[in-house]
Design a protein around this motif. Structure first.
Motif, PDB file in Angstrom:
ATOM      1  N   UNK A   1       0.809  -1.212   0.000  1.00 41.50           N
ATOM      2  CA  UNK A   1       0.000   0.000   0.000  1.00 41.50           C
ATOM      3  C   UNK A   1       0.847   1.270   0.000  1.00 41.50           C
ATOM      4  N   UNK A   2       2.043   1.189   0.576  1.00 38.80           N
ATOM      5  CA  UNK A   2       2.871   2.392   0.703  1.00 38.80           C
ATOM      6  C   UNK A   2       3.379   2.855  -0.659  1.00 38.80           C
ATOM      7  N   UNK A   3       3.834   4.086  -0.721  1.00 38.06           N
ATOM      8  CA  UNK A   3       4.493   4.601  -1.920  1.00 38.06           C
ATOM      9  C   UNK A   3       5.735   3.750  -2.184  1.00 38.06           C
ATOM     10  N   UNK A   4       5.918   3.371  -3.426  1.00 38.72           N
ATOM     11  CA  UNK A   4       7.075   2.550  -3.775  1.00 38.72           C
ATOM     12  C   UNK A   4       8.388   3.196  -3.336  1.00 38.72           C
ATOM     13  N   UNK A   5       8.455   4.498  -3.581  1.00 38.85           N
ATOM     14  CA  UNK A   5       9.685   5.207  -3.276  1.00 38.85           C
ATOM     15  C   UNK A   5      10.018   5.141  -1.788  1.00 38.85           C
TER      16      UNK A   5
ATOM     17  N   UNK B   1      20.373   7.042  -6.130  1.00 32.29           N
ATOM     18  CA  UNK B   1      20.160   8.441  -5.747  1.00 32.29           C
ATOM     19  C   UNK B   1      19.531   9.284  -6.870  1.00 32.29           C
ATOM     20  N   UNK B   2      19.918   9.014  -8.107  1.00 33.43           N
ATOM     21  CA  UNK B   2      19.326   9.767  -9.222  1.00 33.43           C
ATOM     22  C   UNK B   2      17.834   9.476  -9.308  1.00 33.43           C
TER      23      UNK B   2
ATOM     24  N   UNK C   1      14.763  -6.666 -11.619  1.00 25.09           N
ATOM     25  CA  UNK C   1      14.467  -6.597 -10.176  1.00 25.09           C
ATOM     26  C   UNK C   1      15.449  -5.686  -9.461  1.00 25.09           C
ATOM     27  N   UNK C   2      16.719  -5.847  -9.795  1.00 18.52           N
ATOM     28  CA  UNK C   2      17.743  -5.029  -9.136  1.00 18.52           C
ATOM     29  C   UNK C   2      17.519  -3.552  -9.466  1.00 18.52           C
TER      30      UNK C   2
ATOM     31  N   UNK D   1      14.794   1.948  -7.520  1.00 18.54           N
ATOM     32  CA  UNK D   1      13.919   3.046  -7.882  1.00 18.54           C
ATOM     33  C   UNK D   1      13.751   3.309  -9.363  1.00 18.54           C
ATOM     34  N   UNK D   2      14.110   2.352 -10.217  1.00 22.76           N
ATOM     35  CA  UNK D   2      13.973   2.554 -11.659  1.00 22.76           C
ATOM     36  C   UNK D   2      12.504   2.572 -12.054  1.00 22.76           C
ATOM     37  N   UNK D   3      12.114   3.558 -12.866  1.00 21.71           N
ATOM     38  CA  UNK D   3      10.724   3.609 -13.314  1.00 21.71           C
ATOM     39  C   UNK D   3      10.618   3.674 -14.825  1.00 21.71           C
TER      40      UNK D   3
END
Ligand SMILES: Nc1ncnc2c1ncn2[C@@H]1O[C@H](COP(=O)(O)OP(=O)(O)OP(=O)(O)O)[C@@H](O)[C@H]1O
Ligand SMILES: [Mg+2]
Lengths: 304, 254
Positions: free
Chosen positions: A71-75, A105-106, B210-211, B216-218
């Motif tokens: 449910x949480x934000x993915x980030x 980080x990016x 997956x990695x 955070x890859x979108x």
């Protein structure tokens, strides 16, 4: 203290029907060091993939700092949970080490200065200064392993998850990696590892879960290591020092807590010799043979 | 280790072209390539080829390395060179086995060859003098669509991994007595091994994905790169681009 990871009634089957996880209930407090051990194919890797929502699963619940992963934000989850996969080749996909370490980080959309600061810190921490412009396919396995850890800690996660971190490393690289993981833990990072490297367990963690599709046992290391039946049923081992002191006991050595590492062994011997007037006395008594046979039998896998 | 066809093997050398800003380099040389390919007269195409060779020399790339790359591409050009003289209508020069060789045909064959050779040669100073990572970043800065840049990048990264995976597999196959022959059995084994490599690659791609998601890859991606355009970069690009333009102007006037 907060609960870092909580799972409730977690079940998972792969699309081909393989039941990988069955009713997993785990609670890990913030700042803890925990190992998940178990035989090949026990579902350890599968479990780790749940911790940052890579395997989406509605059959059960996974909570990170109280927030449900689904449910949480993915980030939010990704920022908190860093996963270091077993094969560094899967983890290093960018043109240079710098780009790989900067990748997370990016994606968090930090500004350029912050990204550069984090990359620099992570590389320094892993002893990879000057590797910025190297490409990962020309690094040694140990270097790749460190780079893949750098690529995850640059996201400054609160929970660090490592799948078999010490596998395939030479003793020096292994020791260095263990040291780095423990340093991170001292900075407050929660550590969760899976491993078959039983000698690394006492150095890396305080508490152990035995997983074999379901949670078979949970406890501090010494408790788990003392349960011969449990170990054997789950294809586990104990450190050689631990076995040696069991053998010493057969020869009349008096020892209540079996040491788990060389350091503990030295401590133990020093203490025992101290309280026994400067020496220890070993001898063969009427049960010695019988008892050593028992110890030998206890740790054998090559016969039934 | 396999002998990978590493185009950027000599990117560490130092020359005027090596120091050229990667973005300016790509634009300037691409412009020149298109300009030479668009020439329609042999004598100007020859000037184009000489200019290309000049840039190759300027880049200080070893001759053997350059020849190896040019050799392969030449294999594709030679057929044109041979076929053209026989297939174009025009003034007859001579007859070979009843086939008419025309002046126009020879001229056109030479033109195509000159243009193609120039293009192939120019690709070397353009690509081989920059580390591939840098080229990728330059493309990204030049706003080449992200999907293309990422595809290039992953191909470059995993070609090594797959190469090694294939090598390991092949070693395992050979060490159990397999020899490559043109028998059905041998071919089937090869086919199966390649299929395995494909499955393994597919599974790896899932793990890599997956990695990437874990970090955070979108789907969008940015890298940091430090390029800064110097005055000398501008001058050099201007020179190369003007050369392309001038060739066309003179050809138009003449
Ligand atoms: N993609 C998949 N599709 C189908 N089944 C899978 C898949 N991945 C793993 N499994 C199966 O799920 C079970 C658990 O696998 P997992 O990789 O989690 O085990 P593990 O404890 O990490 O083992 P190891 O110690 O060998 O790494 C195994 O029976 C395995 O065959
Ligand atoms: Mg595993």
């Amino acid at each position: 203290m907060r609960e870092a990871v909580t799972t409730r009634n977690l079940n998972y089957s792969y699309p081909d029907g393989t039941i990988a996880l069955n009713n997993i209930n785990i609670t890990i407090q913030e700042g803890e060091r925990v190992a998940i051990v178990g035989p090949n194919g026990a579902g350890k890797t599968t479990f780790l993939l749940h911790l940052n929502g890579i395997l989406q699963n509605t059959d059960g619940e996974v909570k990170i700092f109280g927030k449900n992963v689904n449910e949480a934000e993915r980030e939010d989850i990704i920022k908190n949970v860093g996963v270091v996969f077993q094969d560094p080749d899967d983890q290093l996909f960018m043109p240079t080490i710098f780009d790989d370490v900067a990748f997370g980080p990016m994606n968090l959309e930090l500004n350029e200065n912050e990204v550069r600061r984090r990359v620099k810190n992570s590389l320094t921490r892993l002893g990879l200064t000057g590797y910025d412009e190297r490409c990962s396919h020309h690094l040694s396995y140990g270097e790749k392993k460190r780079a893949s850890l750098a690529a995850v800690i640059s996201m400054e996660p609160r929970i660090l998850v490592l799948d078999e971190p010490t596998a395939n490393l030479d003793p020096k690289s292994r020791a260095e990696l263990i040291k780095i993981i423990n340093e991170l833990n001292r900075d407050g990072v929660t550590i969760i590892i899976t491993t078959h490297d039983i000698n690394a367990v006492p150095e890396l963690v305080d508490r152990v879960y035995v997983l074999n599709r379901t949670i078979i046992a949970e406890g501090i290391i010494r408790e788990i290591f003392s349960d011969a039946k449990l170990l054997k049923e789950n294809h586990l081992e104990v450190p050689e020092v631990f076995k040696l002191f069991e053998v010493l006991k057969c020869f009349g050595y008096n020892c209540e807590e079996l040491p788990l590492s060389i350091n503990e062994a030295i401590e133990n011997l020093t203490k025992t010799i101290g309280t026994n007037g400067g020496h220890i006395h070993l001898h063969i008594h009427e049960h010695t043979h019988e008892e050593t046979e028992k110890v030998k039998h206890k740790y054998r896998y090559d016969h039934h | 280790m396999l002998d990978y066809p590493r185009i950027d093997r000599f990117a560490y050398l130092n020359s005027m072209i090596h120091r050229f800003d990667p973005r300016a380099k790509i634009i300037a040389f691409l412009f020149l390539i298109f300009s030479i390919v668009g020439l329609s007269e042999v004598k100007f195409a020859l000037v184009g080829l000489l200019a290309s060779i000049f840039f190759l020399v300027l880049s200080r790339l070893p001759l053997r390395f350059a020849l190896r790359h040019i050799k392969w591409v030449s294999l594709f050009i030679i057929p044109f060179f041979i076929i053209m003289p026989f297939t174009m209508e025009g003034t007859e020069i001579c007859t070979i086995h009843g086939l008419k060789v025309t002046y126009e045909g020879v001229e056109y064959g030479v033109l195509i060859t000159l243009r193609a050779l120039s293009a192939v040669i120019l690709i070397l100073p353009m690509i081989a003098t920059t580390r591939f990572e840098e080229t990728i970043k330059a493309l990204e800065r030049l706003r080449v669509p992200s999907i293309m840049v990422q595809m290039l990048m992953f191909t470059y990264r995993y070609i090594f991994v797959f190469g090694e995976e294939w090598e390991r597999m092949w070693r395992a196959i050979e060490s159990r007595g397999f020899r490559l022959r043109t028998t059905l059995y041998a071919l089937r084994t090869m086919g199966r091994a390649m299929g395995m490599l494909f499955v393994k690659s597919y599974e790896r791609s899932e793990r890599v994905y997956n990695a990437m998601r874990s970090r955070g890859y979108t789907g969008h991606q940015r890298t940091l790169a430090e390029f800064n355009l110097q005055k000398s970069d501008l001058v050099l690009s201007a020179l190369i681009i003007s050369l392309g333009i001038i060739l066309h102007i003179i050809q138009g006037v003449a």
